[in-house]
Write an enzyme that holds these catalytic residues in place. Structure first.
Site, mmCIF file in Angstrom:
data_model
loop_
_atom_site.group_PDB
_atom_site.id
_atom_site.type_symbol
_atom_site.label_atom_id
_atom_site.label_comp_id
_atom_site.label_asym_id
_atom_site.label_seq_id
_atom_site.Cartn_x
_atom_site.Cartn_y
_atom_site.Cartn_z
ATOM 1 N N CYS A 2 0.827 -1.215 0.000
ATOM 2 C CA CYS A 2 0.000 0.000 0.000
ATOM 3 C C CYS A 2 0.859 1.262 0.000
ATOM 4 O O CYS A 2 0.632 2.176 -0.810
ATOM 5 C CB CYS A 2 -0.977 -0.024 1.171
ATOM 6 S SG CYS A 2 -0.280 -0.608 2.715
HETATM 7 N N1 LIG Z 1 -3.704 -4.461 5.703
HETATM 8 C C1 LIG Z 1 -3.274 -3.748 4.679
HETATM 9 O O1 LIG Z 1 -3.458 -2.528 4.600
HETATM 10 C C2 LIG Z 1 -2.541 -4.425 3.566
HETATM 11 C C3 LIG Z 1 -2.301 -3.717 2.376
HETATM 12 C C4 LIG Z 1 -1.612 -4.350 1.341
HETATM 13 C C5 LIG Z 1 -1.190 -5.658 1.490
HETATM 14 N N2 LIG Z 1 -1.412 -6.307 2.657
HETATM 15 C C6 LIG Z 1 -0.956 -7.696 2.773
HETATM 16 O O2 LIG Z 1 -2.091 -8.539 2.659
HETATM 17 C C7 LIG Z 1 -1.917 -9.714 3.471
HETATM 18 C C8 LIG Z 1 -3.116 -9.814 4.410
HETATM 19 O O3 LIG Z 1 -3.135 -8.656 5.228
HETATM 20 P P1 LIG Z 1 -4.312 -8.374 6.278
HETATM 21 O O4 LIG Z 1 -4.060 -7.030 6.824
HETATM 22 O O5 LIG Z 1 -5.636 -8.675 5.665
HETATM 23 O O6 LIG Z 1 -3.965 -9.481 7.381
HETATM 24 P P2 LIG Z 1 -4.826 -10.018 8.562
HETATM 25 O O7 LIG Z 1 -5.990 -9.091 8.792
HETATM 26 O O8 LIG Z 1 -3.891 -10.222 9.690
HETATM 27 O O9 LIG Z 1 -5.396 -11.430 8.021
HETATM 28 C C9 LIG Z 1 -4.638 -12.446 7.493
HETATM 29 C C10 LIG Z 1 -5.494 -13.716 7.407
HETATM 30 O O10 LIG Z 1 -4.631 -14.764 6.996
HETATM 31 C C11 LIG Z 1 -5.045 -15.986 7.618
HETATM 32 N N3 LIG Z 1 -3.835 -16.640 8.156
HETATM 33 C C12 LIG Z 1 -3.227 -16.389 9.331
HETATM 34 N N4 LIG Z 1 -2.136 -17.169 9.467
HETATM 35 C C13 LIG Z 1 -2.064 -17.916 8.367
HETATM 36 C C14 LIG Z 1 -1.179 -18.931 7.908
HETATM 37 N N5 LIG Z 1 -0.151 -19.311 8.654
HETATM 38 N N6 LIG Z 1 -1.404 -19.486 6.705
HETATM 39 C C15 LIG Z 1 -2.451 -19.113 5.948
HETATM 40 N N7 LIG Z 1 -3.342 -18.173 6.343
HETATM 41 C C16 LIG Z 1 -3.154 -17.585 7.527
HETATM 42 C C17 LIG Z 1 -6.007 -15.655 8.732
HETATM 43 O O11 LIG Z 1 -7.284 -16.199 8.387
HETATM 44 P P3 LIG Z 1 -7.732 -17.661 8.904
HETATM 45 O O12 LIG Z 1 -7.729 -17.619 10.389
HETATM 46 O O13 LIG Z 1 -9.081 -17.844 8.316
HETATM 47 O O14 LIG Z 1 -6.713 -18.623 8.335
HETATM 48 C C18 LIG Z 1 -6.096 -14.133 8.733
HETATM 49 O O15 LIG Z 1 -7.416 -13.658 8.833
HETATM 50 C C19 LIG Z 1 -0.589 -9.530 4.205
HETATM 51 O O16 LIG Z 1 0.414 -10.247 3.557
HETATM 52 C C20 LIG Z 1 -0.310 -8.031 4.106
HETATM 53 O O17 LIG Z 1 1.073 -7.737 4.091
HETATM 54 C C21 LIG Z 1 -2.102 -5.743 3.689
#
Ligand SMILES: NC(=O)c1ccc[n+]([C@@H]2O[C@H](COP(=O)([O-])OP(=O)(O)OC[C@H]3O[C@@H](n4cnc5c(N)ncnc54)[C@H](OP(=O)(O)O)[C@@H]3O)[C@@H](O)[C@H]2O)c1
Length: 311
Positions: free
Chosen positions: A131
């Site tokens: 982002c």
């Molecule tokens: N947040 C942002 O603004 C943003 C922006 C750009 C990119 N990103 C990227 O997008 C990705 C997701 O970000 P997020 O903010 O949505 O994260 P998040 O809210 O922490 O959610 C990640 C999800 O991944 C699942 N998970 C957790 N551990 C895991 C594992 N070991 N293997 C597979 N799945 C797992 C979990 O769902 P379950 O419990 O259902 O498995 C969790 O809900 C990250 O890599 C982040 O760097 C985030």
């Protein structure tokens, strides 16, 4: 054509946005959602089909559903394993990785459509940009070749940027009435920006108590003096045909970018000596900085209209 979509990480902040967007996409249907914690439970996410049940987070279960595209919305470091399992058995399945894991990998297309639109078209391994990297890239790129020293980016983000897993960067007590700097050197988005811009960039990220949205205020040091009119015209012409970038005269406000699919760039100003300039960009970190950009990449990868599903 209806694309069969698989998702892992759908219960995260970014994944939730993707599910919502895909529900309104006329050419895509989610047929599989894996979860590390909810396998066997009904999917309760907004927009998901009523009969969808979380599958165990297992690549075999995903590949049995013969999906056309998989979104990896998993924590950084977890996407590599998924990608190699899919590589081994389903080379034609398109993977769109939202984590940092493949953004520096030259085998993967860096999925910023403004910069790589032709390479994303038909691609099957797409690293969705970060982002901060998206906001900074769109602010810096129009003048990158005119810089005499690295652009310096002061960034501030809502706490959803840190994901849902508890950490000091999304801790309400820490953030209350506060702006907190973090990773002030060697942030991974600096390397990402360097890969695309072919020059170093300094990023100074901060997080604050609002939920979503991100602002990058960029200091530019130019090799030759310019006027504000010249710089303004340069940005205007670069972005005049970009549907997902709005270039405005005034300073863009973070709250105006929230819940939108576009990045707003503006507030161009030039110091009286003509050598120093500033520009500001804002976006919604969960949409333009993640999920909507990923949908655009899917559309381009499958030859669909880039705007499809993002009205
Ligand atoms: N947040 C942002 O603004 C943003 C922006 C750009 C990119 N990103 C990227 O997008 C990705 C997701 O970000 P997020 O903010 O949505 O994260 P998040 O809210 O922490 O959610 C990640 C999800 O991944 C699942 N998970 C957790 N551990 C895991 C594992 N070991 N293997 C597979 N799945 C797992 C979990 O769902 P379950 O419990 O259902 O498995 C969790 O809900 C990250 O890599 C982040 O760097 C985030």
């Amino acid at each position: 054509m209806t694309l069969r979509v698989g998702m892992i990480g759908a219960r995260g902040y970014v994944g939730g946005e993707l599910v919502r967007l895909l529900a309104g996409h006329p050419e895509a249907e989610i047929v599989w959602i894996g979860s590390t914690s909810r396998g066997g439970h009904p999917v309760e996410l907004e927009g998901a089909k009523a009969d969808l049940v979380y599958s165990e987070a297992d690549p075999d279960s995903l590949l049995r559903r013969e999906v056309d595209v998989v979104f990896l919305g998993v924590p950084n470091g977890e996407a590599k394993g998924w990608a190699s399992s899919i590589d081994a058995r389903a080379k034609d399945t398109c993977i769109i990785d939202l984590s940092t894991d493949h953004r520096l990998d030259e085998q993967w297309v860096y999925g910023n459509p403004e910069h790589n639109r032709t390479r994303v078209a038909g691609a099957r391994r797409i690293a969705n940009p970060g982002c901060y990297a998206t906001a900074a890239l769109l602010a810096i790129a129009p003048v990158a070749e005119c810089l005499r020293s690295p652009a310096t980016v002061f960034g501030v983000s809502g706490y959803s940027g840190a994901g849902a897993k508890p950490s000091p960067r999304n801790d309400p007590d820490m953030l209350r009435d506060n702006v907190v700097p973090y990773t002030l050197t060697d942030h991974s988005h600096e390397r990402e920006l360097e890969r695309v811009l072919r020059q170093p960039v300094r990023l100074l990220p901060h997080v604050s108590s609002f939920f979503r949205g991100m602002m990058c205020t960029v200091a530019l040091s130019l090799r030759a003096p310019v006027t504000r009119e010249l710089l303004f015209e340069r940005y205007r012409s670069v972005y005049s045909n970009e549907h997902f970038v709005r270039f405005i005269e005034g300073v863009p406000l973070l709250r105006d970018a929230c819940l939108t699919h576009h990045v707003t760039v503006g507030g161009v100003s030039v110091a009286s000596d003509g050598f120093s300039a500033s520009v500001v960009s804002v976006l919604d970190n969960l949409l333009a900085g993640a999920a909507s950009q990923a949908i655009r990449n899917m559309n381009l990868a499958f030859g669909l209209n880039e705007e499809l599903g993002l009205a």
